[in-house]
Write a protein that holds these residues in place. Sequence first.
Motif, PDB file in Angstrom:
ATOM      1  N   LEU A 284       0.837  -1.193   0.000  1.00 20.02           N
ATOM      2  CA  LEU A 284       0.000   0.000   0.000  1.00 20.02           C
ATOM      3  C   LEU A 284       0.877   1.250   0.000  1.00 20.02           C
ATOM      4  O   LEU A 284       1.693   1.447   0.897  1.00 20.02           O
ATOM      5  N   LEU A 285       0.703   2.067  -1.044  1.00 19.52           N
ATOM      6  CA  LEU A 285       1.443   3.319  -1.175  1.00 19.52           C
ATOM      7  C   LEU A 285       0.477   4.486  -1.031  1.00 19.52           C
ATOM      8  O   LEU A 285      -0.550   4.543  -1.703  1.00 19.52           O
ATOM      9  N   GLY A 286       0.792   5.423  -0.162  1.00 23.99           N
ATOM     10  CA  GLY A 286      -0.011   6.618  -0.010  1.00 23.99           C
ATOM     11  C   GLY A 286       0.852   7.860  -0.044  1.00 23.99           C
ATOM     12  O   GLY A 286       1.941   7.882   0.541  1.00 23.99           O
ATOM     13  N   HIS A 287       0.371   8.887  -0.733  1.00 23.09           N
ATOM     14  CA  HIS A 287       1.114  10.147  -0.819  1.00 23.09           C
ATOM     15  C   HIS A 287       0.390  11.233  -0.038  1.00 23.09           C
ATOM     16  O   HIS A 287      -0.826  11.401  -0.149  1.00 23.09           O
ATOM     17  N   SER A 288       1.119  11.985   0.783  1.00 25.12           N
ATOM     18  CA  SER A 288       0.608  13.149   1.500  1.00 25.12           C
ATOM     19  C   SER A 288      -0.601  12.764   2.353  1.00 25.12           C
ATOM     20  O   SER A 288      -0.487  11.909   3.226  1.00 25.12           O
ATOM     21  N   LEU A 289      -1.786  13.357   2.112  1.00 23.19           N
ATOM     22  CA  LEU A 289      -2.981  12.935   2.845  1.00 23.19           C
ATOM     23  C   LEU A 289      -3.254  11.462   2.609  1.00 23.19           C
ATOM     24  O   LEU A 289      -3.688  10.742   3.516  1.00 23.19           O
ATOM     25  N   GLY A 290      -2.979  10.973   1.391  1.00 23.24           N
ATOM     26  CA  GLY A 290      -3.144   9.548   1.100  1.00 23.24           C
ATOM     27  C   GLY A 290      -2.233   8.692   1.953  1.00 23.24           C
ATOM     28  O   GLY A 290      -2.572   7.554   2.296  1.00 23.24           O
ATOM     29  N   GLY A 291      -1.058   9.235   2.321  1.00 25.72           N
ATOM     30  CA  GLY A 291      -0.171   8.523   3.234  1.00 25.72           C
ATOM     31  C   GLY A 291      -0.764   8.441   4.626  1.00 25.72           C
ATOM     32  O   GLY A 291      -0.670   7.418   5.303  1.00 25.72           O
ATOM     33  N   TYR A 292      -1.381   9.528   5.052  1.00 23.46           N
ATOM     34  CA  TYR A 292      -2.055   9.546   6.356  1.00 23.46           C
ATOM     35  C   TYR A 292      -3.166   8.497   6.388  1.00 23.46           C
ATOM     36  O   TYR A 292      -3.268   7.703   7.332  1.00 23.46           O
ATOM     37  N   ILE A 293      -3.995   8.470   5.328  1.00 20.62           N
ATOM     38  CA  ILE A 293      -5.104   7.510   5.257  1.00 20.62           C
ATOM     39  C   ILE A 293      -4.569   6.088   5.154  1.00 20.62           C
ATOM     40  O   ILE A 293      -5.087   5.157   5.800  1.00 20.62           O
ATOM     41  N   ALA A 294      -3.533   5.878   4.350  1.00 22.75           N
ATOM     42  CA  ALA A 294      -2.949   4.542   4.208  1.00 22.75           C
ATOM     43  C   ALA A 294      -2.423   4.038   5.548  1.00 22.75           C
ATOM     44  O   ALA A 294      -2.589   2.866   5.901  1.00 22.75           O
ATOM     45  N   ALA A 295      -1.775   4.926   6.309  1.00 22.97           N
ATOM     46  CA  ALA A 295      -1.254   4.533   7.620  1.00 22.97           C
ATOM     47  C   ALA A 295      -2.386   4.198   8.585  1.00 22.97           C
ATOM     48  O   ALA A 295      -2.310   3.205   9.325  1.00 22.97           O
ATOM     49  N   LYS A 296      -3.447   5.009   8.578  1.00 25.68           N
ATOM     50  CA  LYS A 296      -4.593   4.732   9.443  1.00 25.68           C
ATOM     51  C   LYS A 296      -5.252   3.404   9.049  1.00 25.68           C
ATOM     52  O   LYS A 296      -5.692   2.637   9.917  1.00 25.68           O
ATOM     53  N   TYR A 297      -5.300   3.139   7.750  1.00 26.77           N
ATOM     54  CA  TYR A 297      -5.870   1.864   7.294  1.00 26.77           C
ATOM     55  C   TYR A 297      -5.009   0.696   7.767  1.00 26.77           C
ATOM     56  O   TYR A 297      -5.526  -0.320   8.260  1.00 26.77           O
TER      57      TYR A 297
END
Length: 391
Positions: free
Chosen positions: A168-181
Amino acid sequence: MAEEMSKTEVRSSATTTGKTRSLWPSVLRWIPTSADRIIAAEKGLLSFVKTPYVQEQVNIGPGAPGSKVRWFRSSSNKPRFINTVTFDGKEGSPTLVMVHGYAASHGFFFKNFDYLANHFKVIAIDQLGWGGSSRPDFTCKSTEETEAWFVDSFEDWRKAKNLSNFILLGHSLGGYIAAKYALKHPEHVQHLILAGPAGFSIESDGNYEFVTRIRATWKGAILNHLWESNFTPPKIVRGLGPFGPNLVRKYTAARFSPKYSAEGVLTEEQSRLLSDYVYHTLAAKASGELCLKYIFAFGAIARMPLLNSASEWKVPTTFIYGAKDWMDYQGAKEARKQMKVPCEIIRVPQGGHFVFLENPDGFHSAMLYACRRFLSPHPDSEPFPEGLESA
Protein backbone atom coordinates in the motif's frame (compact mmCIF):
# COMPACT_ATOMS: atom_id res chain seq x y z
CA MET A 1 -2.51 4.59 -25.56
CA ALA A 2 -3.43 1.00 -25.02
CA GLU A 3 -6.69 1.26 -23.14
CA GLU A 4 -9.41 -1.17 -22.16
CA MET A 5 -12.72 0.25 -20.97
CA SER A 6 -16.16 -1.33 -21.32
CA LYS A 7 -19.26 0.68 -22.21
CA THR A 8 -20.70 -0.22 -18.81
CA GLU A 9 -17.68 1.25 -17.06
CA VAL A 10 -17.87 4.47 -19.07
CA ARG A 11 -21.57 4.83 -18.23
CA SER A 12 -21.03 4.32 -14.51
CA SER A 13 -18.18 6.82 -14.55
CA ALA A 14 -20.36 9.47 -16.09
CA THR A 15 -23.26 9.08 -13.69
CA THR A 16 -21.76 8.55 -10.25
CA THR A 17 -19.17 11.23 -9.72
CA GLY A 18 -21.26 14.19 -8.76
CA LYS A 19 -24.66 15.80 -8.71
CA THR A 20 -27.47 15.15 -11.14
CA ARG A 21 -26.28 16.08 -14.62
CA SER A 22 -27.20 19.60 -15.70
CA LEU A 23 -29.16 20.20 -18.89
CA TRP A 24 -26.82 23.09 -19.71
CA PRO A 25 -23.67 22.28 -21.76
CA SER A 26 -20.65 22.64 -19.50
CA VAL A 27 -19.25 25.48 -21.64
CA LEU A 28 -22.30 27.60 -20.72
CA ARG A 29 -22.10 26.98 -16.97
CA TRP A 30 -20.49 29.30 -14.44
CA ILE A 31 -18.34 26.34 -13.38
CA PRO A 32 -17.44 24.69 -16.72
CA THR A 33 -17.09 21.10 -15.60
CA SER A 34 -19.10 17.89 -15.41
CA ALA A 35 -18.71 14.23 -14.50
CA ASP A 36 -18.11 13.41 -18.17
CA ARG A 37 -15.32 15.97 -18.38
CA ILE A 38 -13.55 14.54 -15.33
CA ILE A 39 -13.34 11.14 -17.03
CA ALA A 40 -12.38 12.72 -20.36
CA ALA A 41 -9.58 14.65 -18.65
CA GLU A 42 -8.44 11.45 -16.94
CA LYS A 43 -8.28 9.65 -20.31
CA GLY A 44 -6.33 12.54 -21.78
CA LEU A 45 -3.71 12.47 -19.04
CA LEU A 46 -3.42 8.67 -19.17
CA SER A 47 -2.77 8.89 -22.91
CA PHE A 48 0.90 9.20 -21.88
CA VAL A 49 0.73 5.72 -20.36
CA LYS A 50 1.58 2.87 -22.74
CA THR A 51 0.68 -0.05 -20.45
CA PRO A 52 -2.83 -1.45 -21.09
CA TYR A 53 -5.25 -0.72 -18.28
CA VAL A 54 -8.85 -1.17 -17.25
CA GLN A 55 -10.86 1.68 -15.72
CA GLU A 56 -13.86 0.74 -13.61
CA GLN A 57 -16.27 2.15 -11.06
CA VAL A 58 -16.17 -0.23 -8.08
CA ASN A 59 -19.49 -0.35 -6.20
CA ILE A 60 -18.84 -0.09 -2.45
CA GLY A 61 -22.49 0.03 -1.41
CA PRO A 62 -24.52 2.76 0.31
CA GLY A 63 -23.08 2.80 3.81
CA ALA A 64 -20.11 2.17 6.04
CA PRO A 65 -19.80 -1.36 7.48
CA GLY A 66 -21.29 -1.58 10.95
CA SER A 67 -22.38 2.04 10.90
CA LYS A 68 -25.73 2.89 12.48
CA VAL A 69 -26.10 5.77 10.05
CA ARG A 70 -25.70 5.64 6.28
CA TRP A 71 -22.45 7.35 5.30
CA PHE A 72 -22.47 9.42 8.47
CA ARG A 73 -25.90 11.07 8.45
CA SER A 74 -26.40 10.87 4.68
CA SER A 75 -30.03 10.15 3.85
CA SER A 76 -29.18 8.80 0.41
CA ASN A 77 -29.62 5.10 -0.38
CA LYS A 78 -27.56 5.40 -3.57
CA PRO A 79 -24.50 3.15 -3.83
CA ARG A 80 -21.07 4.77 -3.85
CA PHE A 81 -18.38 4.07 -6.42
CA ILE A 82 -14.59 4.22 -6.27
CA ASN A 83 -12.93 5.14 -9.57
CA THR A 84 -10.22 2.54 -10.14
CA VAL A 85 -7.57 1.85 -12.78
CA THR A 86 -5.76 -1.49 -12.95
CA PHE A 87 -2.68 -1.93 -15.14
CA ASP A 88 -1.52 -5.09 -16.83
CA GLY A 89 1.37 -6.66 -14.96
CA LYS A 90 3.46 -9.80 -15.12
CA GLU A 91 1.80 -12.95 -13.85
CA GLY A 92 2.63 -13.49 -10.20
CA SER A 93 3.75 -9.89 -9.61
CA PRO A 94 3.03 -8.40 -6.18
CA THR A 95 0.01 -6.09 -6.02
CA LEU A 96 0.66 -2.39 -5.44
CA VAL A 97 -2.27 -0.14 -4.48
CA MET A 98 -1.65 3.60 -4.92
CA VAL A 99 -3.56 6.29 -2.99
CA HIS A 100 -3.32 9.98 -3.94
CA GLY A 101 -3.12 13.01 -1.67
CA TYR A 102 -5.28 16.07 -0.97
CA ALA A 103 -6.56 18.05 -3.98
CA ALA A 104 -5.30 15.28 -6.26
CA SER A 105 -6.47 12.08 -7.93
CA HIS A 106 -4.83 8.91 -9.24
CA GLY A 107 -3.81 10.60 -12.51
CA PHE A 108 -1.01 12.40 -10.66
CA PHE A 109 0.91 9.10 -10.88
CA PHE A 110 0.80 9.11 -14.70
CA LYS A 111 4.60 9.29 -14.99
CA ASN A 112 5.01 6.21 -12.78
CA PHE A 113 2.45 3.71 -14.05
CA ASP A 114 4.50 2.30 -16.95
CA TYR A 115 7.63 1.71 -14.89
CA LEU A 116 5.86 0.27 -11.87
CA ALA A 117 3.67 -2.00 -14.03
CA ASN A 118 6.86 -3.78 -15.12
CA HIS A 119 7.33 -4.94 -11.53
CA PHE A 120 3.87 -4.93 -9.91
CA LYS A 121 0.20 -5.40 -10.59
CA VAL A 122 -0.61 -1.72 -10.18
CA ILE A 123 -4.02 -0.54 -8.98
CA ALA A 124 -4.69 3.17 -8.39
CA ILE A 125 -7.84 4.70 -6.95
CA ASP A 126 -9.57 8.02 -6.49
CA GLN A 127 -10.52 8.24 -2.83
CA LEU A 128 -14.20 8.68 -1.97
CA GLY A 129 -15.19 12.26 -2.70
CA TRP A 130 -12.30 12.92 -5.11
CA GLY A 131 -11.60 12.64 -8.83
CA GLY A 132 -13.93 10.34 -10.71
CA SER A 133 -15.25 8.61 -7.58
CA SER A 134 -18.67 9.30 -6.07
CA ARG A 135 -18.99 12.59 -4.21
CA PRO A 136 -21.48 12.07 -1.37
CA ASP A 137 -22.47 14.99 0.84
CA PHE A 138 -19.72 15.35 3.42
CA THR A 139 -21.48 15.25 6.79
CA CYS A 140 -18.70 14.19 9.15
CA LYS A 141 -18.49 16.18 12.39
CA SER A 142 -15.26 14.95 13.99
CA THR A 143 -11.76 13.72 13.27
CA GLU A 144 -12.79 10.13 14.06
CA GLU A 145 -15.72 10.21 11.64
CA THR A 146 -13.61 11.82 8.94
CA GLU A 147 -10.90 9.18 9.19
CA ALA A 148 -13.61 6.50 9.06
CA TRP A 149 -15.06 8.11 5.90
CA PHE A 150 -11.81 7.31 4.05
CA VAL A 151 -10.62 4.18 5.87
CA ASP A 152 -13.98 2.37 5.82
CA SER A 153 -14.68 3.26 2.20
CA PHE A 154 -11.23 1.93 1.28
CA GLU A 155 -11.98 -1.29 3.17
CA ASP A 156 -15.31 -1.62 1.33
CA TRP A 157 -13.40 -1.16 -1.93
CA ARG A 158 -10.86 -3.83 -0.91
CA LYS A 159 -13.67 -6.27 -0.19
CA ALA A 160 -15.36 -5.51 -3.50
CA LYS A 161 -12.07 -6.15 -5.33
CA ASN A 162 -11.37 -9.24 -3.19
CA LEU A 163 -7.83 -8.07 -2.46
CA SER A 164 -5.45 -9.09 0.28
CA ASN A 165 -1.71 -9.19 0.83
CA PHE A 166 -0.93 -6.04 -1.11
CA ILE A 167 1.66 -3.29 -0.88
CA LEU A 168 0.00 0.00 0.00
CA LEU A 169 1.44 3.32 -1.17
CA GLY A 170 -0.01 6.62 -0.01
CA HIS A 171 1.11 10.15 -0.82
CA SER A 172 0.61 13.15 1.50
CA LEU A 173 -2.98 12.94 2.85
CA GLY A 174 -3.14 9.55 1.10
CA GLY A 175 -0.17 8.52 3.23
CA TYR A 176 -2.06 9.55 6.36
CA ILE A 177 -5.10 7.51 5.26
CA ALA A 178 -2.95 4.54 4.21
CA ALA A 179 -1.25 4.53 7.62
CA LYS A 180 -4.59 4.73 9.44
CA TYR A 181 -5.87 1.86 7.29
CA ALA A 182 -2.79 -0.26 8.03
CA LEU A 183 -3.26 0.37 11.75
CA LYS A 184 -6.87 -0.82 11.57
CA HIS A 185 -6.43 -3.64 9.01
CA PRO A 186 -2.78 -4.76 9.18
CA GLU A 187 -3.68 -8.30 8.07
CA HIS A 188 -4.22 -7.11 4.48
CA VAL A 189 -1.08 -4.99 4.02
CA GLN A 190 2.27 -6.65 3.28
CA HIS A 191 4.26 -3.43 3.22
CA LEU A 192 3.40 0.22 3.75
CA ILE A 193 5.06 2.95 1.68
CA LEU A 194 4.47 6.53 2.74
CA ALA A 195 5.57 9.20 0.23
CA GLY A 196 5.81 12.62 1.86
CA PRO A 197 3.07 11.62 4.31
CA ALA A 198 1.02 14.11 6.27
CA GLY A 199 0.48 13.56 9.97
CA PHE A 200 4.05 13.20 11.25
CA SER A 201 4.79 16.82 12.15
CA ILE A 202 6.54 17.36 15.47
CA GLU A 203 6.93 20.55 17.48
CA SER A 204 10.64 20.81 16.73
CA ASP A 205 10.37 20.78 12.93
CA GLY A 206 10.57 23.97 10.87
CA ASN A 207 7.01 23.82 9.57
CA TYR A 208 5.52 23.66 13.07
CA GLU A 209 7.60 26.62 14.25
CA PHE A 210 6.67 28.62 11.14
CA VAL A 211 2.95 27.98 11.65
CA THR A 212 3.22 29.01 15.32
CA ARG A 213 4.79 32.34 14.30
CA ILE A 214 2.18 32.97 11.59
CA ARG A 215 -0.70 32.23 13.97
CA ALA A 216 0.51 34.99 16.27
CA THR A 217 -0.03 37.66 13.56
CA TRP A 218 -3.32 39.25 12.46
CA LYS A 219 -2.89 37.70 9.02
CA GLY A 220 -2.43 34.32 10.65
CA ALA A 221 -5.59 34.84 12.69
CA ILE A 222 -7.56 35.47 9.50
CA LEU A 223 -6.07 32.45 7.77
CA ASN A 224 -6.77 30.30 10.80
CA HIS A 225 -10.41 31.52 10.80
CA LEU A 226 -10.77 30.61 7.11
CA TRP A 227 -9.26 27.20 7.82
CA GLU A 228 -11.65 26.51 10.69
CA SER A 229 -14.51 27.67 8.46
CA ASN A 230 -13.46 24.94 5.99
CA PHE A 231 -12.56 27.41 3.26
CA THR A 232 -10.71 25.01 0.96
CA PRO A 233 -8.52 25.69 -2.12
CA PRO A 234 -11.08 24.06 -4.48
CA LYS A 235 -13.67 26.61 -3.29
CA ILE A 236 -11.47 29.34 -4.78
CA VAL A 237 -11.35 27.47 -8.11
CA ARG A 238 -15.13 27.05 -8.16
CA GLY A 239 -15.71 30.64 -7.08
CA LEU A 240 -13.76 31.95 -10.07
CA GLY A 241 -16.16 30.20 -12.42
CA PRO A 242 -14.93 30.34 -16.04
CA PHE A 243 -11.69 31.97 -14.88
CA GLY A 244 -10.82 28.92 -12.76
CA PRO A 245 -9.11 26.93 -15.52
CA ASN A 246 -6.66 29.77 -16.17
CA LEU A 247 -5.73 29.95 -12.47
CA VAL A 248 -5.06 26.20 -12.41
CA ARG A 249 -2.93 26.44 -15.56
CA LYS A 250 -0.81 29.16 -13.97
CA TYR A 251 -0.48 27.17 -10.75
CA THR A 252 0.56 24.00 -12.58
CA ALA A 253 3.13 25.84 -14.70
CA ALA A 254 4.62 27.51 -11.62
CA ARG A 255 4.43 24.45 -9.33
CA PHE A 256 6.26 22.16 -11.75
CA SER A 257 8.67 24.70 -13.22
CA PRO A 258 12.29 23.72 -14.03
CA LYS A 259 13.54 24.04 -10.45
CA TYR A 260 14.38 20.35 -10.05
CA SER A 261 15.85 19.66 -13.50
CA ALA A 262 17.06 21.81 -16.38
CA GLU A 263 14.48 20.42 -18.82
CA GLY A 264 11.58 20.93 -16.43
CA VAL A 265 9.26 18.48 -14.69
CA LEU A 266 6.54 18.45 -17.35
CA THR A 267 6.50 18.89 -21.09
CA GLU A 268 4.17 21.53 -22.50
CA GLU A 269 1.61 18.88 -23.45
CA GLN A 270 1.85 17.13 -20.08
CA SER A 271 1.35 20.47 -18.31
CA ARG A 272 -1.70 21.24 -20.45
CA LEU A 273 -3.37 17.89 -19.84
CA LEU A 274 -2.48 17.81 -16.13
CA SER A 275 -3.93 21.32 -15.71
CA ASP A 276 -7.14 20.24 -17.42
CA TYR A 277 -7.35 17.16 -15.20
CA VAL A 278 -6.65 19.12 -12.01
CA TYR A 279 -9.22 21.76 -12.85
CA HIS A 280 -12.08 19.32 -13.44
CA THR A 281 -11.31 17.25 -10.34
CA LEU A 282 -11.15 20.39 -8.16
CA ALA A 283 -14.13 22.21 -9.63
CA ALA A 284 -16.59 19.33 -9.22
CA LYS A 285 -18.92 19.03 -6.24
CA ALA A 286 -17.26 19.57 -2.86
CA SER A 287 -17.06 16.29 -0.95
CA GLY A 288 -13.81 14.70 0.23
CA GLU A 289 -12.05 18.08 0.25
CA LEU A 290 -14.10 19.07 3.31
CA CYS A 291 -12.07 16.67 5.44
CA LEU A 292 -9.34 19.26 5.78
CA LYS A 293 -10.25 21.04 9.01
CA TYR A 294 -11.20 17.81 10.78
CA ILE A 295 -7.95 15.96 10.10
CA PHE A 296 -5.56 18.91 10.28
CA ALA A 297 -5.29 22.13 12.21
CA PHE A 298 -4.09 25.24 10.36
CA GLY A 299 -0.69 24.57 8.81
CA ALA A 300 -1.41 20.89 8.08
CA ILE A 301 -0.65 19.88 11.68
CA ALA A 302 -2.51 16.62 12.35
CA ARG A 303 -5.14 16.73 15.07
CA MET A 304 -4.44 13.04 15.79
CA PRO A 305 -0.73 12.72 14.86
CA LEU A 306 0.46 9.39 13.50
CA LEU A 307 3.51 9.77 15.71
CA ASN A 308 1.25 8.99 18.67
CA SER A 309 0.41 5.59 17.14
CA ALA A 310 3.92 4.58 16.09
CA SER A 311 4.30 2.02 18.88
CA GLU A 312 1.16 0.24 17.58
CA TRP A 313 2.56 -0.21 14.05
CA LYS A 314 2.27 -3.79 12.78
CA VAL A 315 3.28 -3.40 9.11
CA PRO A 316 6.87 -2.95 7.84
CA THR A 317 7.14 0.60 6.51
CA THR A 318 9.21 2.67 4.13
CA PHE A 319 9.09 6.46 4.11
CA ILE A 320 10.05 8.21 0.86
CA TYR A 321 10.68 11.97 0.86
CA GLY A 322 11.88 14.36 -1.79
CA ALA A 323 15.00 16.09 -0.48
CA LYS A 324 13.14 19.42 -0.79
CA ASP A 325 9.80 18.20 0.51
CA TRP A 326 8.14 20.72 2.82
CA MET A 327 6.92 17.72 4.83
CA ASP A 328 9.80 17.31 7.28
CA TYR A 329 11.20 13.77 7.58
CA GLN A 330 12.26 14.35 11.19
CA GLY A 331 8.81 13.21 12.33
CA ALA A 332 9.32 9.90 10.52
CA LYS A 333 12.65 9.49 12.33
CA GLU A 334 10.90 10.01 15.66
CA ALA A 335 8.21 7.50 14.71
CA ARG A 336 10.84 4.93 13.71
CA LYS A 337 12.30 5.04 17.24
CA GLN A 338 8.95 3.83 18.60
CA MET A 339 8.12 1.25 15.93
CA LYS A 340 8.51 -2.46 16.61
CA VAL A 341 8.56 -3.34 12.89
CA PRO A 342 11.22 -2.75 10.22
CA CYS A 343 11.24 0.87 9.07
CA GLU A 344 13.35 2.70 6.49
CA ILE A 345 13.49 6.36 5.48
CA ILE A 346 14.70 7.19 1.95
CA ARG A 347 15.33 10.70 0.65
CA VAL A 348 15.31 11.34 -3.10
CA PRO A 349 17.36 14.23 -4.54
CA GLN A 350 15.94 16.77 -7.01
CA GLY A 351 12.45 16.27 -5.70
CA GLY A 352 9.97 18.02 -3.47
CA HIS A 353 6.52 17.06 -2.19
CA PHE A 354 5.56 15.54 -5.57
CA VAL A 355 8.78 13.55 -5.81
CA PHE A 356 7.16 10.92 -8.06
CA LEU A 357 6.56 13.65 -10.66
CA GLU A 358 9.66 15.75 -10.05
CA ASN A 359 12.22 12.91 -10.02
CA PRO A 360 10.43 9.76 -11.21
CA ASP A 361 13.67 7.84 -11.78
CA GLY A 362 14.82 8.42 -8.20
CA PHE A 363 11.34 7.61 -6.90
CA HIS A 364 11.27 4.36 -8.87
CA SER A 365 14.65 3.34 -7.48
CA ALA A 366 13.37 4.00 -3.97
CA MET A 367 10.23 1.96 -4.68
CA LEU A 368 12.15 -1.06 -5.92
CA TYR A 369 14.48 -0.95 -2.94
CA ALA A 370 11.55 -0.61 -0.53
CA CYS A 371 9.89 -3.67 -2.09
CA ARG A 372 13.03 -5.75 -2.58
CA ARG A 373 11.81 -8.64 -0.43
CA PHE A 374 8.87 -9.07 -2.82
CA LEU A 375 10.87 -8.58 -6.03
CA SER A 376 14.35 -10.03 -5.47
CA PRO A 377 15.34 -13.64 -4.74
CA HIS A 378 18.16 -12.23 -2.56
CA PRO A 379 16.71 -9.12 -0.89
CA ASP A 380 19.38 -8.92 1.81
CA SER A 381 22.12 -8.54 -0.78
CA GLU A 382 20.42 -5.75 -2.74
CA PRO A 383 22.62 -2.62 -2.62
CA PHE A 384 21.16 0.71 -1.58
CA PRO A 385 20.41 2.71 -4.75
CA GLU A 386 23.13 5.08 -5.84
CA GLY A 387 22.20 8.74 -5.51
CA LEU A 388 19.56 8.24 -2.84
CA GLU A 389 20.02 9.00 0.84
CA SER A 390 19.14 6.76 3.75
CA ALA A 391 18.02 8.88 6.70
